[in-house]
Motif scaffolding. Structure first.
Motif, PDB file in Angstrom:
ATOM      1  N   VAL A 224      -3.380   6.095  -1.339  1.00 42.28           N
ATOM      2  CA  VAL A 224      -4.458   6.214  -0.360  1.00 42.28           C
ATOM      3  C   VAL A 224      -4.948   7.658  -0.296  1.00 42.28           C
ATOM      4  CG1 VAL A 224      -5.038   6.013   2.087  1.00 42.28           C
ATOM      5  CG2 VAL A 224      -3.648   4.250   1.003  1.00 42.28           C
TER       6      VAL A 224
ATOM      7  N   ARG B 255      -0.063  -2.865   8.826  1.00 45.30           N
ATOM      8  CA  ARG B 255       0.869  -3.945   8.513  1.00 45.30           C
ATOM      9  C   ARG B 255       1.275  -4.716   9.762  1.00 45.30           C
ATOM     10  NH1 ARG B 255       4.279  -0.360   4.328  1.00 45.30           N
ATOM     11  NH2 ARG B 255       2.998  -0.789   2.508  1.00 45.30           N
TER      12      ARG B 255
ATOM     13  N   ASN C 199      -0.505   5.138   9.816  1.00 42.38           N
ATOM     14  CA  ASN C 199      -1.579   4.156   9.906  1.00 42.38           C
ATOM     15  C   ASN C 199      -1.368   2.965   8.979  1.00 42.38           C
ATOM     16  OD1 ASN C 199      -3.116   5.315  11.996  1.00 42.38           O
ATOM     17  ND2 ASN C 199      -3.784   6.890  10.579  1.00 42.38           N
ATOM     18  N   ILE C 200      -0.711   3.157   7.854  1.00 44.74           N
ATOM     19  CA  ILE C 200      -0.368   2.012   7.005  1.00 44.74           C
ATOM     20  C   ILE C 200       0.591   1.099   7.746  1.00 44.74           C
ATOM     21  CG2 ILE C 200       0.906   1.324   4.919  1.00 44.74           C
ATOM     22  CD1 ILE C 200      -0.429   3.710   3.515  1.00 44.74           C
ATOM     23  N   ARG C 201       1.573   1.677   8.450  1.00 49.58           N
ATOM     24  CA  ARG C 201       2.487   0.850   9.249  1.00 49.58           C
ATOM     25  C   ARG C 201       1.731   0.094  10.343  1.00 49.58           C
ATOM     26  NH1 ARG C 201       5.733   5.339   8.497  1.00 49.58           N
ATOM     27  NH2 ARG C 201       5.252   6.189  10.553  1.00 49.58           N
TER      28      ARG C 201
ATOM     29  N   VAL D 157       0.855  -1.186   0.000  1.00 45.65           N
ATOM     30  CA  VAL D 157       0.000   0.000   0.000  1.00 45.65           C
ATOM     31  C   VAL D 157       0.891   1.236   0.000  1.00 45.65           C
ATOM     32  CG1 VAL D 157      -1.793   1.246   1.244  1.00 45.65           C
ATOM     33  CG2 VAL D 157      -1.766  -1.242   1.296  1.00 45.65           C
ATOM     34  N   GLU D 158       0.620   2.145  -0.915  1.00 49.39           N
ATOM     35  CA  GLU D 158       1.406   3.366  -1.013  1.00 49.39           C
ATOM     36  C   GLU D 158       0.615   4.532  -0.429  1.00 49.39           C
ATOM     37  OE1 GLU D 158       2.533   4.023  -5.039  1.00 49.39           O
ATOM     38  OE2 GLU D 158       3.151   1.944  -5.317  1.00 49.39           O
ATOM     39  N   THR D 159       1.292   5.349   0.345  1.00 54.45           N
ATOM     40  CA  THR D 159       0.661   6.513   0.973  1.00 54.45           C
ATOM     41  C   THR D 159      -0.010   7.402  -0.060  1.00 54.45           C
ATOM     42  OG1 THR D 159       2.348   6.458   2.677  1.00 54.45           O
ATOM     43  CG2 THR D 159       1.104   8.485   2.471  1.00 54.45           C
TER      44      THR D 159
END
Length: 84
Positions: free
Chosen positions: A39, A82, A77-79, A34-36
């Protein structure tokens, strides 16, 4: 504390099955590519601007303008996703 716990599990020998799972998890490629930027592109800019205007603080001082900086908080939030 979480990192310390994981390292201890790798070297204590009490849970060899967990050790292999942990090594495999560390060595495999990222399961969520997922790329920031992608999103952020899905967020409606006009709606976000309304939210930003409602909650912006002129001088936040030492506090971070929480959630209003999309690049920072989407990445954080992506981190978190994960890790889950």
């Amino acid at each position: 504390m979480r990192l310390r716990h994981k390292i201890r599990k790798l070297v204590d020998g009490k849970s060899p099955g967990e050790r292999e799972k942990t090594y495999a998890r560390l060595l495999r490629p990222n399961p969520l590519p997922v790329e920031t930027r992608r999103v952020i592109e899905t967020i409606d800019p006009a709606s976000f601007e309304q939210i930003r205007r409602r909650y912006v603080v002129a001088d936040p001082g030492a506090d971070w303008p929480k959630y209003l900086d999309l690049d920072r908080w989407i990445g954080v939030n992506i981190r978190r996703i994960r890790q889950l």
